[in-house]
Design a protein around this motif. Structure first.
Motif, PDB file in Angstrom:
ATOM      1  N   HIS A 266       3.382   0.700  -1.116  1.00  0.00           N
ATOM      2  CA  HIS A 266       2.520  -0.392  -0.992  1.00  0.00           C
ATOM      3  C   HIS A 266       3.894  -0.382   0.475  1.00  0.00           C
ATOM      4  N   ASP A 267       4.953  -0.493  -0.490  1.00  0.00           N
ATOM      5  CA  ASP A 267       5.840  -0.946   1.501  1.00  0.00           C
ATOM      6  C   ASP A 267       5.835  -0.271   2.131  1.00  0.00           C
ATOM      7  N   GLU A 268       4.858   1.055   2.394  1.00  0.00           N
ATOM      8  CA  GLU A 268       4.611   1.615   3.595  1.00  0.00           C
ATOM      9  C   GLU A 268       3.465   1.673   4.303  1.00  0.00           C
ATOM     10  N   HIS A 269       2.538   0.180   3.029  1.00  0.00           N
ATOM     11  CA  HIS A 269       1.003  -0.280   3.810  1.00  0.00           C
ATOM     12  C   HIS A 269       1.456  -1.586   4.099  1.00  0.00           C
ATOM     13  N   GLN A 270       2.609  -1.962   3.877  1.00  0.00           N
ATOM     14  CA  GLN A 270       3.249  -3.653   4.393  1.00  0.00           C
ATOM     15  C   GLN A 270       4.046  -3.041   5.436  1.00  0.00           C
ATOM     16  N   ARG A 271       4.727  -2.065   5.944  1.00  0.00           N
ATOM     17  CA  ARG A 271       5.153  -1.358   7.005  1.00  0.00           C
ATOM     18  C   ARG A 271       3.793  -1.282   7.944  1.00  0.00           C
ATOM     19  N   GLU A 272       3.010  -0.390   8.098  1.00  0.00           N
ATOM     20  CA  GLU A 272       1.875  -0.708   8.556  1.00  0.00           C
ATOM     21  C   GLU A 272       1.200  -1.544   9.399  1.00  0.00           C
ATOM     22  N   GLU A 273       0.982  -2.561   8.775  1.00  0.00           N
ATOM     23  CA  GLU A 273       0.552  -3.847   8.390  1.00  0.00           C
ATOM     24  C   GLU A 273       0.837  -4.532   9.459  1.00  0.00           C
ATOM     25  N   TRP A 274       2.169  -4.641   9.020  1.00  0.00           N
ATOM     26  CA  TRP A 274       3.248  -5.565   9.514  1.00  0.00           C
ATOM     27  C   TRP A 274       3.576  -5.240  10.901  1.00  0.00           C
ATOM     28  N   GLY A 275       4.068  -3.832  11.868  1.00  0.00           N
ATOM     29  CA  GLY A 275       3.835  -2.664  12.819  1.00  0.00           C
ATOM     30  C   GLY A 275       5.379  -3.046  12.534  1.00  0.00           C
TER      31      GLY A 275
END
Length: 121
Positions: free
Chosen positions: A111-120
């Motif tokens: 989830h954290d990794e997805h959030q980082r990718e989504e928010w750049g």
């Protein structure tokens, strides 16, 4: 998913019984009230699980919980992450075995990794 099933509600209540209602920073966990993501059904290590996430209102990055329900057994486990100062603190609910700890910890880091990718970031 937990809110719609009385057996899951009873199990959740039991595994979160030691959370004091007066501790408002974690009281959301007992009631599963806060921003949440849709639950997902996943298969890991031969286990069919429903996983979900909920966080404290206005503090999702600093105070959140990831839960898993094993459909075959009705078992419920969770990991609570709370950032205090710099380092996060982790607390498990439901006495997960080593395998389940790994599964829910991985759900959290994914989830954290997805959030980082989504928010750049």
């Amino acid at each position: 998913m937990i809110a719609q099933n009385s057996a899951y509600q009873a199990r959740w209540k039991a595994i979160t019984a030691d959370i004091r209602d007066t501790d408002r920073e974690v009281a959301y966990i007992k009631k599963l009230r806060g921003p949440a993501l849709p639950v997902q059904t996943i298969n890991i290590d031969g286990r069919r699980l429903v996983v979900g996430y909920v966080c404290e209102i206005r503090n999702c990055n600093g105070n959140n919980v990831f839960a898993a329900i094993e459909l075959a057994t009705g078992g419920i486990w969770a990991i609570h992450r709370r950032h205090l100062d710099v380092m996060p603190r982790y607390r498990f609910f439901g006495s997960p075995d080593k395998s389940m700890k790994s599964i829910i910890f991985k759900q959290m880091t994914d989830h954290d990794e997805h959030q980082r990718e989504e928010w750049g970031g």
